[in-house]
Design an enzyme around this catalytic site. Sequence first.
Site, PDB file in Angstrom:
ATOM      1  N   PRO A 164       0.818  -1.219   0.000  1.00 47.14           N
ATOM      2  CG  PRO A 164      -0.193  -1.185   2.104  1.00 47.14           C
ATOM      3  CD  PRO A 164       0.558  -2.068   1.170  1.00 47.14           C
ATOM      4  CD  GLU A 175       1.798  -5.152  10.936  1.00 44.99           C
ATOM      5  OE1 GLU A 175       1.881  -4.045  10.392  1.00 44.99           O
ATOM      6  OE2 GLU A 175       0.732  -5.613  11.372  1.00 44.99           O
ATOM      7  NE  ARG A 216      -9.676  -5.534 -19.542  1.00 43.81           N
ATOM      8  CZ  ARG A 216     -10.097  -4.433 -20.157  1.00 43.81           C
ATOM      9  NH1 ARG A 216      -9.359  -3.334 -20.128  1.00 43.81           N
ATOM     10  NH2 ARG A 216     -11.243  -4.417 -20.801  1.00 43.81           N
TER      11      ARG A 216
HETATM   12  N1  SAM Z   1       1.944  -2.921   7.461  1.00 40.00           N
HETATM   13  C1  SAM Z   1       1.695  -2.591   6.084  1.00 40.00           C
HETATM   14  C2  SAM Z   1       1.451  -1.116   5.957  1.00 40.00           C
HETATM   15  O1  SAM Z   1       0.897  -0.513   6.895  1.00 40.00           O
HETATM   16  O2  SAM Z   1       1.790  -0.528   4.921  1.00 40.00           O
HETATM   17  C3  SAM Z   1       0.491  -3.332   5.556  1.00 40.00           C
HETATM   18  C4  SAM Z   1       0.728  -4.806   5.419  1.00 40.00           C
HETATM   19  S1  SAM Z   1      -0.592  -5.669   4.664  1.00 40.00           S
HETATM   20  C5  SAM Z   1      -1.557  -6.171   6.034  1.00 40.00           C
HETATM   21  C6  SAM Z   1       0.160  -7.150   4.105  1.00 40.00           C
HETATM   22  C7  SAM Z   1       0.584  -7.136   2.665  1.00 40.00           C
HETATM   23  O3  SAM Z   1      -0.540  -6.978   1.835  1.00 40.00           O
HETATM   24  C8  SAM Z   1       1.537  -6.066   2.221  1.00 40.00           C
HETATM   25  O4  SAM Z   1       2.876  -6.362   2.534  1.00 40.00           O
HETATM   26  C9  SAM Z   1       1.298  -6.013   0.740  1.00 40.00           C
HETATM   27  O5  SAM Z   1       2.058  -6.995   0.059  1.00 40.00           O
HETATM   28  C10 SAM Z   1      -0.174  -6.356   0.619  1.00 40.00           C
HETATM   29  N2  SAM Z   1      -1.051  -5.196   0.395  1.00 40.00           N
HETATM   30  C11 SAM Z   1      -1.986  -4.738   1.254  1.00 40.00           C
HETATM   31  N3  SAM Z   1      -2.631  -3.689   0.759  1.00 40.00           N
HETATM   32  C12 SAM Z   1      -2.124  -3.457  -0.473  1.00 40.00           C
HETATM   33  C13 SAM Z   1      -2.387  -2.490  -1.484  1.00 40.00           C
HETATM   34  N4  SAM Z   1      -3.308  -1.535  -1.320  1.00 40.00           N
HETATM   35  N5  SAM Z   1      -1.665  -2.555  -2.631  1.00 40.00           N
HETATM   36  C14 SAM Z   1      -0.726  -3.504  -2.809  1.00 40.00           C
HETATM   37  N6  SAM Z   1      -0.424  -4.440  -1.862  1.00 40.00           N
HETATM   38  C15 SAM Z   1      -1.108  -4.418  -0.706  1.00 40.00           C
END
Ligand code: SAM
Length: 215
Positions: free
Chosen positions: A87, A115, A153
């Site tokens: 994210p 995390e 696509r």
């Molecule tokens: N602790 C991280 C933070 O606050 O930025 C969030 C971790 S999330 C629970 C676990 C994983 O989900 C991330 O390491 C990423 O690979 C993926 N992920 C979650 N949201 C995402 C998004 N909006 N875009 C891309 N990957 C995402």
Amino acid sequence: MRFDILTIFPNIFDSYLKESIIKRAQKSKLIKIHIHDIRKFSKDKHKKVDDIPFGGGAGMVMTPQPLHDAIKHVQKTNKGPVIFLTPQGETLTQPKTEKLASKNRDLILLCGRYEGIDQRIRDTLVDREISIGSYVLTGGELPAMVMIDAISRLIPGVIGKEESHQQDSFSKSLKRKKEYPHYTRPATFKEMNVPDVLLSGHHKKIEDWRKSKLK
Ligand code: SAM
């Protein structure tokens, strides 16, 4: 174009990537998708891939060793950039998917969990970080599938004329705007009529109406 996905949940991909357009694209060899289980690369005797964070705090962090070895293994066959889905990354947009599709470069997609991953992997082995939006998911698997779908696509031959992407929302030909409304048969449904202009057969007027409906 080849995609290599690194994940600790390889079975998550079973449904989506094995149906419809993405399935067809693989069958016709327009795209190739290889899924790698990061856990298989763990040298821990219990195949552990996560540990507690230094400095304390809630949640676990993906350990560097399995990630390092998995990435190095995949890089023997895939010479493309390593993209970490997070994210915190740059947000994926239609122009960015167009660029990735037109470059036709293979991609390595790294899915985080918990995390996230040890920062040293991000610092040394990740080339680019991409987010699919400003919200937090439980893992990078859905974002990886979103990227593969959005890019695939756009690869010539992946979608047929009847599903053409030329006039889609955010496309160049729609000046990056949102698409006009669509209607299909019947012309009247529950007393709601299709706009007269669409039944007129007058191409210029239809085109003008559609242009006026772009947002
Ligand atoms: N602790 C991280 C933070 O606050 O930025 C969030 C971790 S999330 C629970 C676990 C994983 O989900 C991330 O390491 C990423 O690979 C993926 N992920 C979650 N949201 C995402 C998004 N909006 N875009 C891309 N990957 C995402």
